[in-house]
Enzyme design. Structure first.
Site: not given
Length: 336
Positions: A167, A219
């Site tokens: 990763s 948000k």
């Protein structure tokens, strides 16, 4: 048996008290001492000299006097020949990066890289031993960007993976001109994952209200305590996919020959499999590479160490003590 159990229990209680006192002391120190910028020091180790000294010592112990004299004579001749052919620019700089979830170790890495770039030339080479299973995108993105600085300076960069570069770890590794991984090192995992618990039903069960106020439709898409909506989940999945596309694009920039549809599935592979897929360029260990280079060039290890604050030292010491006490207690119980 009962005595051993009670002794172990008493030992654990004492350790708990000591740890608690150490933690309180650390908190007090942290609160009273004014925050200062982290300071550290740059350390250089000549691995070529260390390896030569080790070889000399072993030969002195194992060879008879005649054979050792012949060895010393041959070594002196080799050193003279090497001195004639060597140039100051033929150097190899070695760094280690063992990254955690937040990639906080990039603070030291950037110092090491800046130091090497201040003196390195395209005739030199840089080797970075990467060990990381990945973590936060922004942290590993910065770590990878730091390594890009070598590519931009046209300084050959080799990444060695002895254990794992998955990763975010592979995000760093793919920047290199060459990637070398041990046969059973874990490589790949080109994917993005996010997971978090949701306690909304538990809060409602106990009649606990949770309020969250935002400005902006997205948000906050997913929350741990509020009730998640399908719209929020879908937006969150879109953001994950966008991050994955950025990750794939970054890998493709530095390893364009990779079949991304085949390797960017989030899967990981071992060294030999990774070689077959083109994720790495060679199977081997960092030790083999460094031993080979140390016989040909000057190999220098660069390490920037940040000095630990008193609170951090106390916390670390308390943790070590607690683990030691628990291990002792558990071992006593197992032996009963």
């Amino acid at each position: 048996m009962e005595f051993l159990y009670e002794y172990g229990l008493f030992f654990a209680k004492v350790a708990t008290v000591i740890v608690a006192v150490a933690i309180i002391a650390a908190i007090i120190v942290s609160a009273t001492v004014k925050p200062k910028s982290e300071k550290g020091e740059l350390r250089l180790s000549d691995l070529s000299d260390e390896l030569a000294s080790l070889k000399h010592h072993l030969n002195a112990e194992l060879l008879d006097k005649k054979a050792f004299k012949q060895y010393e004579k041959a070594q002196k001749a080799a050193d003279k020949q090497k001195a004639k052919t060597d140039t100051p620019s033929q150097r190899v700089f070695v760094m280690d990066f063992k990254g955690g979830i937040e990639a906080a170790e990039v603070a030291s890495l950037r110092k090491e890289i800046s130091a090497v770039l201040a003196i390195a030339t395209p005739e030199d080479e840089v080797i970075v031993n990467v060990e990381s299973g990945g973590g936060m995108v922004h942290g590993y993105g910065l770590a990878a960007s730091q390594l890009v600085r070598f590519r931009e300076a046209n300084i050959p960069l080799t990444i060695c993976v002895d254990k794992v570069a998955a990763s975010g770890g592979y995000m760093m590794a793919c920047v290199a001109n060459k990637i070398i991984a041990a046969p059973f090192a874990i490589v790949g995992s080109i994917g993005v994952v996010a997971q978090l618990p949701n306690f909304n039903r538990l809060l409602r069960k106990h009649d606990i209200d949770y309020e969250q106020h935002t400005a902006g439709q997205f948000k906050r898409t997913i929350t741990m305590f509020g009730e998640n909506t399908e719209e929020g989940r879908e937006k969150f999945r879109q953001e994950l996919e966008q991050t994955h596309q950025l990750f794939k694009g970054f890998v493709n920039q530095y390893r364009p020959a990779l079949e991304l549809d085949k390797v960017a599935t989030g899967e990981h592979w071992f060294g030999q499999q990774a070689l077959d897929l083109g994720l790495i360029d060679q199977v081997g260990t960092s030790d083999d590479l460094l031993m080979q280079l140390a016989g040909e060039r000057k190999v220098v290890k660069v390490q920037y160490q940040i000095k630990k604050k008193l609170a951090a030292k106390l916390g670390h010491g308390a943790s070590v003590l607690m683990n030691s006490c628990l291990d002792s207690f558990m071992s006593r119980n197992r032996s009963v």
